[in-house]
Structures are given as C-alpha cells and as structure tokens.
Design an enzyme around this catalytic site. Structure first.
Site, mmCIF file in Angstrom:
data_model
loop_
_atom_site.group_PDB
_atom_site.id
_atom_site.type_symbol
_atom_site.label_atom_id
_atom_site.label_comp_id
_atom_site.label_asym_id
_atom_site.label_seq_id
_atom_site.Cartn_x
_atom_site.Cartn_y
_atom_site.Cartn_z
ATOM 1 N N LYS A 68 0.843 -1.192 0.000
ATOM 2 C CA LYS A 68 0.000 0.000 0.000
ATOM 3 C C LYS A 68 0.878 1.242 0.000
ATOM 4 O O LYS A 68 1.374 1.664 1.048
ATOM 5 C CB LYS A 68 -0.923 -0.007 1.227
ATOM 6 C CG LYS A 68 -1.906 -1.176 1.241
ATOM 7 C CD LYS A 68 -2.742 -1.196 2.500
ATOM 8 C CE LYS A 68 -3.729 -2.358 2.503
ATOM 9 N NZ LYS A 68 -4.551 -2.394 3.736
ATOM 10 N N ALA A 117 -2.954 -7.478 10.270
ATOM 11 C CA ALA A 117 -2.396 -8.834 10.282
ATOM 12 C C ALA A 117 -2.657 -9.536 11.611
ATOM 13 O O ALA A 117 -2.948 -10.740 11.646
ATOM 14 C CB ALA A 117 -0.893 -8.775 10.006
ATOM 15 N N LYS A 157 -4.514 6.396 2.394
ATOM 16 C CA LYS A 157 -5.044 6.345 3.762
ATOM 17 C C LYS A 157 -3.927 6.339 4.790
ATOM 18 O O LYS A 157 -4.112 6.770 5.937
ATOM 19 C CB LYS A 157 -5.979 5.142 3.923
ATOM 20 C CG LYS A 157 -5.366 3.786 3.588
ATOM 21 C CD LYS A 157 -4.661 3.124 4.753
ATOM 22 C CE LYS A 157 -4.024 1.819 4.322
ATOM 23 N NZ LYS A 157 -3.315 1.146 5.441
ATOM 24 N N ARG A 188 0.919 0.812 12.216
ATOM 25 C CA ARG A 188 2.263 1.364 12.403
ATOM 26 C C ARG A 188 2.307 2.836 11.994
ATOM 27 O O ARG A 188 3.113 3.608 12.538
ATOM 28 C CB ARG A 188 3.285 0.537 11.622
ATOM 29 C CG ARG A 188 3.160 0.593 10.134
ATOM 30 C CD ARG A 188 4.016 -0.444 9.431
ATOM 31 N NE ARG A 188 3.516 -1.791 9.651
ATOM 32 C CZ ARG A 188 3.965 -2.862 8.975
ATOM 33 N NH1 ARG A 188 4.921 -2.719 8.085
ATOM 34 N NH2 ARG A 188 3.461 -4.040 9.202
ATOM 35 N N ASN A 189 1.450 3.254 11.051
ATOM 36 C CA ASN A 189 1.398 4.670 10.670
ATOM 37 C C ASN A 189 0.855 5.515 11.817
ATOM 38 O O ASN A 189 1.387 6.585 12.121
ATOM 39 C CB ASN A 189 0.535 4.842 9.414
ATOM 40 C CG ASN A 189 1.185 4.240 8.186
ATOM 41 O OD1 ASN A 189 2.098 4.809 7.607
ATOM 42 N ND2 ASN A 189 0.720 3.071 7.786
#
Length: 351
Positions: free
Chosen positions: A109, A144, A195, A259-260
């Site tokens: 992504k 995940a 996103k 994580r973002n």
C-alpha cells in the site's frame, strides 16, 4: 489445491499464508532473513511480527527465491513498496529462465517515490507480460494481528486484466476472510496508499492530546483529499466509499495495530523519524507516500491541505501550532460543492 508462494515473511504476509493454508493450499514462504526462515520451519512461529501465533507445520519457508518462484503458480508479493521494483526484476529473470507463467498478487500500500507509480504499474514494468496471466491487488481493512486470529475480515481485489481478481477471490475467501471483487484497480491501489497519510496525521494529533472531534474531522476531510487525487488519476470516486477507502482509512487511523498511527504519535512525542523506524523494525509506508502524494498533487494541481501540512511537518519542520492554524484558517468552502466537483470530474474523465 494450488501451489502458492508468499514473497515476504512480514506480519501481513505471514497472516495471509495462514489464510491460504486454512484453505488447503500448498504454501511456501520466501524471505531473506535466515533466522526467520529457520524459525518458521523449525518452531512454526514468526514471533518478530506475530508474537503469540502458532503456524501449522504445512507452512514452509525458504531463502531461495528460485525455489519459491518454481513452486508457486500464484506469487503473492508481500514486500514494501520501495523493494517492489527490485524484487519484481529478480522474479522476472527467474520466470524467463523457467519459461513459466504465473498469476501475481501484491498486497503493498503506497506509491513509488520519484515515479509516483502505483504498485501494479511498477510490477508490470519489470515483469514481462508473457510471464504472467494477470497482476492483482488484495487490499482493505485488514490488520495482520486480527487476520492471524481468524477474526472476521473483509477485503477487495482488483486486477489489470480483470480476470485474475476472480481467481484471487476464490483462492483467499473462507468463513473468516471475505473477498470482494472490484473493477477499479486504480481506486483500490490509491485508496490503500493514501489512507496511510491520514493515519500518520491522526497519530500526530493523538500524541498531541487532541480528541475525537479533531480526529473525525481530519479523517473525513482526508477522505475528500483521497477522492480528489484518486479521481484525477483515473479512479472511480465511489471506490473510496468502500473497503479500500473509508474502511481501510478507519482501521488504519484509529488502531494501535497501525504502524502509521503509532509513528505519528511517536513523532508528536519528539522522536525523530530515524529513531522511530529503527525501533519499530518495520516500514512505515505513510512517510514515503506523503512525499509522493504531495509531489503528485502539485503535478495534477489537486488541493490536498492535510497532505501538504503533514509533508511540511515531516520534511520542513513546521511546528504543530502552525500546522493546525494553516488547516483551520483556510479559505471558506462548501462541503457538498466539493463532492459534486469530484463526481463531475469523474464523469468528464469517463466520456
């Protein structure tokens, strides 16, 4: 049963390998870290990425890319965007040597820095057309950690030739992992990429102590930005109302698994990008995507105020106070007129 090779041993690649194994496919994972490969084969775990998850003995791993490409009739590319071009080149050489044609599906992504290309474009540039039946994407709101626990998850698939996406749907779908077809490849890839920018911004806001009002405003207006740029490069704006738009935006912008989001919060605490990435041990796609989308918006003359401010915050050291003032004190606009403009631009491009 299908022979499938998972190219990448990160958290999402591992969780998808579990989905495919549950569906009785023959799954071989490929990675370069020998310790990870040994752990998967001998301990049936991948604790760096999925701490408490046990893998079945039928999931195997190798650090020999030739073995993986030879095994797989479907290659699932679960590697970071920045590695996609080099990995695709290696795969193409092997496919040429093997005189083999495969179905390819990626789950990355982001946008490639410099070229601003979508991932399917990068792959199709590096892998000869004679070597693949189709190039597809699998994307949507799918942490995940939750997929590996078999929590109900829904995603979308789209492809270049619009034939492989049906096969991807058939291969992955089961009672806890539902896959929808989508004929808008551009929209699915752009939504999944952009996103991450908004999620990064939300993480910063959370780290600064702002509440739900502020976050919901940025998520909503961020979706406008995604739709504006996406439509400009050929996407259907309605795609952004679906799983790979608002769905993926919500899950990435509002979760500790993201994580973002975590990166943004750590930035707000004063940590540097280099420190954060080193400590996380994983790629934060939103950082490079912010730079790529910022530059792409200038090329296409698309107004993306949140992206612009985040870019300046990441790369030009603008203060949090100035960033918020820039967003809040912009020229007054009509919300509904912007939506009409997005749809009008799409219809004009469709003619």
């Amino acid at each position: 049963m299908m022979n499938i090779s998972m190219i990448g041993t990160g958290s999402f690649g591992t969780s998808l390998a579990m989905v495919l194994d549950s569906n009785h496919h023959d799954v071989l994972m490929y990675g370069r870290n020998e310790q990870t490969i040994d752990e998967i084969n001998n301990n049936h775990s991948n604790k760096k990425y999925l701490k408490d998850i046990e893998l079945t003995e039928s999931i195997r791993a190798t650090n020999d890319l030739k073995e993986a490409v030879t095994h797989g009739d479907l290659l699932v590319l679960a590697v970071p965007v920045k590695a996609m071009r080099s990995v695709s080149k290696e795969i193409n050489k092997l496919l040429n040597d093997l005189d083999k044609k495969v179905l390819i599906c990626h789950v990355a992504k982001g946008l490639e820095l410099g070229s601003y290309k979508r991932v399917s474009e990068v792959i199709s540039e590096e892998i000869d057309e004679k070597n693949y039946t189709d190039i597809a994407i699998l994307s949507g709101p799918s942490h995940a950690e939750e997929v590996s626990l078999k929590q109900p998850t829904t995603v979308s698939t789209a492809s270049i030739n619009k034939t492989g996406q049906k096969e991807i749907q058939d291969v992955f779908i089961n009672k806890y992992f539902r896959v929808y077809e989508n004929n808008d490849l551009i929209g699915v890839e752009v939504g999944g990429a952009l996103k991450n920018i908004i999620a990064l911004a939300i993480g910063v806001l959370d780290g600064l102590g702002f509440g739900d009002n502020t976050k919901s405003a940025v998520i909503t207006r961020g979706l406008h930005e995604i739709a504006r740029l996406g439509t400009k490069v050929g996407a259907n704006p309605l795609t952004f109302m679906g799983l790979t738009g608002v769905g993926d935006l919500i899950v990435t912008a509002m979760s500790e698994h993201s994580r973002n989001f975590r990166c943004g919060r750590m930035l707000a605490s004063g940590q540097s990008l280099d420190e954060i990435i080193e400590n996380m041990g994983m790629v934060v796609e939103g950082v490079n995507t912010t730079k790529a989308a910022y530059e792409l918006s200038k090329i296409h003359n698309v107004d993306m105020p949140i992206t612009n401010v985040l870019y300046k915050y990441l790369f030009e050291s603008i203060s949090e106070k100035d960033a918020l003032l820039t967003l809040m004190m912009r020229e007054r606009k009509s919300e509904t007129e912007e939506l009409v403009d997005i749809m009008r631009n799409h219809l004009e491009m469709e003619k």
